[in-house]
Scaffold this active site. Sequence first.
Site, PDB file in Angstrom:
ATOM      1  N   HIS A 119     -17.034 -35.150  -2.311  1.00 18.86           N
ATOM      2  CA  HIS A 119     -17.545 -35.486  -3.101  1.00 18.86           C
ATOM      3  C   HIS A 119     -17.653 -34.070  -4.563  1.00 18.86           C
ATOM      4  O   HIS A 119     -17.509 -33.434  -3.588  1.00 18.86           O
ATOM      5  CB  HIS A 119     -19.342 -36.026  -2.678  1.00 18.86           C
ATOM      6  CG  HIS A 119     -20.342 -36.153  -3.346  1.00 18.86           C
ATOM      7  ND1 HIS A 119     -20.659 -34.967  -4.755  1.00 18.86           N
ATOM      8  CD2 HIS A 119     -20.215 -37.204  -4.257  1.00 18.86           C
ATOM      9  CE1 HIS A 119     -21.613 -36.206  -5.655  1.00 18.86           C
ATOM     10  NE2 HIS A 119     -21.515 -37.427  -5.361  1.00 18.86           N
ATOM     11  N   ASP A 196     -21.272 -32.094   5.250  1.00 21.22           N
ATOM     12  CA  ASP A 196     -22.304 -32.536   3.773  1.00 21.22           C
ATOM     13  C   ASP A 196     -22.501 -33.349   4.680  1.00 21.22           C
ATOM     14  O   ASP A 196     -21.494 -34.735   4.779  1.00 21.22           O
ATOM     15  CB  ASP A 196     -21.570 -32.408   2.945  1.00 21.22           C
ATOM     16  CG  ASP A 196     -22.117 -33.684   1.903  1.00 21.22           C
ATOM     17  OD1 ASP A 196     -23.463 -33.823   1.767  1.00 21.22           O
ATOM     18  OD2 ASP A 196     -21.289 -33.614   0.397  1.00 21.22           O
ATOM     19  N   LYS A 222     -31.715 -40.172  -0.089  1.00 20.35           N
ATOM     20  CA  LYS A 222     -30.353 -41.335   0.914  1.00 20.35           C
ATOM     21  C   LYS A 222     -31.613 -41.593   2.414  1.00 20.35           C
ATOM     22  O   LYS A 222     -30.538 -42.103   2.158  1.00 20.35           O
ATOM     23  CB  LYS A 222     -29.188 -40.432   0.881  1.00 20.35           C
ATOM     24  CG  LYS A 222     -28.581 -39.959  -0.367  1.00 20.35           C
ATOM     25  CD  LYS A 222     -27.255 -40.144  -0.874  1.00 20.35           C
ATOM     26  CE  LYS A 222     -26.016 -39.231  -1.748  1.00 20.35           C
ATOM     27  NZ  LYS A 222     -25.964 -39.744  -2.877  1.00 20.35           N
ATOM     28  N   CYS A 362     -18.073 -39.908  -8.144  1.00 16.65           N
ATOM     29  CA  CYS A 362     -18.166 -38.468  -8.358  1.00 16.65           C
ATOM     30  C   CYS A 362     -17.068 -37.723  -7.229  1.00 16.65           C
ATOM     31  O   CYS A 362     -16.969 -37.059  -6.293  1.00 16.65           O
ATOM     32  CB  CYS A 362     -19.238 -37.472  -7.931  1.00 16.65           C
ATOM     33  SG  CYS A 362     -20.232 -38.185  -8.774  1.00 16.65           S
TER      34      CYS A 362
HETATM   35  N1  PMP Z   1     -22.645 -35.547  -1.037  1.00 18.68           N
HETATM   36  C1  PMP Z   1     -22.224 -37.289  -0.682  1.00 18.68           C
HETATM   37  C2  PMP Z   1     -20.924 -37.000   0.472  1.00 18.68           C
HETATM   38  C3  PMP Z   1     -22.955 -37.835  -1.584  1.00 18.68           C
HETATM   39  O1  PMP Z   1     -22.327 -38.983  -1.902  1.00 18.68           O
HETATM   40  C4  PMP Z   1     -23.657 -36.878  -2.775  1.00 18.68           C
HETATM   41  C5  PMP Z   1     -24.447 -38.058  -3.325  1.00 18.68           C
HETATM   42  N2  PMP Z   1     -24.001 -39.213  -3.648  1.00 18.68           N
HETATM   43  C6  PMP Z   1     -23.721 -35.992  -2.577  1.00 18.68           C
HETATM   44  C7  PMP Z   1     -23.472 -35.013  -1.424  1.00 18.68           C
HETATM   45  C8  PMP Z   1     -24.230 -34.958  -3.283  1.00 18.68           C
HETATM   46  O2  PMP Z   1     -25.992 -35.504  -3.689  1.00 18.68           O
HETATM   47  P1  PMP Z   1     -27.767 -35.175  -4.264  1.00 18.68           P
HETATM   48  O3  PMP Z   1     -26.429 -36.412  -5.750  1.00 18.68           O
HETATM   49  O4  PMP Z   1     -28.446 -36.757  -3.953  1.00 18.68           O
HETATM   50  O5  PMP Z   1     -27.655 -33.925  -4.651  1.00 18.68           O
END
Ligand code: PMP
Length: 404
Positions: A119, A196, A222, A362
């Site tokens: 991400h 992560d 999440k 993203c």
């Molecule tokens: N890492 C991964 C794999 C994610 O899917 C996400 C959120 N889509 C994030 C990091 C970032 O999370 P946040 O936007 O809640 O900080």
Amino acid sequence: MNAAVSALRSQFPLLAAAPGLHYLDSAATAQIHGAALDAVIRHETTCRANVMRGTYALAEAADRAFDAARHSVARFLNAGSAEEIVFTAGATAALNLVAQAFGNTLKAGDRVLISVAEHHSNFVPWQMLRERTGIELALIPVGADGVLDLGRLPELMGSRCRLVAVTQCSNVTGAWSDVAAIVAAARQAGARVLLDGAQAVQHGPQDVRALGVDFYAFSGHKCFGPGGVGVLWGRAQVLAALPPFLGGGGMIGEVTFDNTTWAAPPQRFEAGTPPIAQAIGLAAALDWMMTLDWPQIHAREQRLGELLIEGLQRIPQLRLLGPATADSRAPIVSFDIEGLHPHDICQVLDGRNLALRGGHHCAQPLLAALGVEACTRASIALYNDETDIQALLDGLVEVQRTLT
Ligand code: PMP
């Protein structure tokens, strides 16, 4: 509707109020559990005071609740102690914290190894660190199915790899990373491992000690908790050796004009007022998760993933991204339909009360590696059942009828 799922759905205020909603975007944000929402409201209405500041009864009650929240997170992660839990604003903040604090211990020419499947929040902070310090950034490639290709791991680490920072589970393909193999190679090279866990936590409690990593990051929103809070877990001796990231109240030992000393972790990394009510809400969500029958939930999530993959494979012009079977991935399924933009697909589906995400998620480097600019993603959580999958497959028939 499946009775077990119906009982679960009724515990989520938004879903209980929207019986016709097919919510298939839990990888972006999972719905908040009632216990988490209640805990936030209870805290704000009975216990609201700043933490680690006051000596009056209300402030002490807030301290106790915040401390209990840290212990709940530690149990959820099977951490060595509650002192290993740092509350942050989210996974992104936790990943940036490591990139800054651990990054400050690196020298030009040291290497950080990430993967193509990250991400952006585990990609961009490392690029920023490279700009600032001259570290080398290397990339673990992915195969055609989006799974990390670990074949050249020792070579990619080289002789100066200090950290391997990878996702536990892709937010696009759902593919699980082979954490054990990554940890083994990192240990050989003397490198730390940052995992992560943003996409893994909604699929059950984690065991950071069994995973063998050094840092673990995730977001509360999440895993059925509130937004605005996340966690960085760090192995005690690793956190103890790190300089702080943000300076401010709460993270100091003593401040004089000439010098400031640091508090011990986790306070060293929690400058300023932390997200108190949000941390308490997150703990309530995790406490609830720890009461669930996860083998049964995994079996159902996997069955739904299979049902969806089988249904998608019957749709002409549709390309499934990621592993072809449901057993090597979390129930996150992305696809591309030739000639159709995911935003249009999602709009038609929205008209049928189906909530899905379309775009680059993203993860532009991963999408580029998979040869698409954007895709449509369905992500399944414990409150979904067969009716959601069937609604999506029926919706895609309408998508093809109206858009092609
Ligand atoms: N890492 C991964 C794999 C994610 O899917 C996400 C959120 N889509 C994030 C990091 C970032 O999370 P946040 O936007 O809640 O900080």
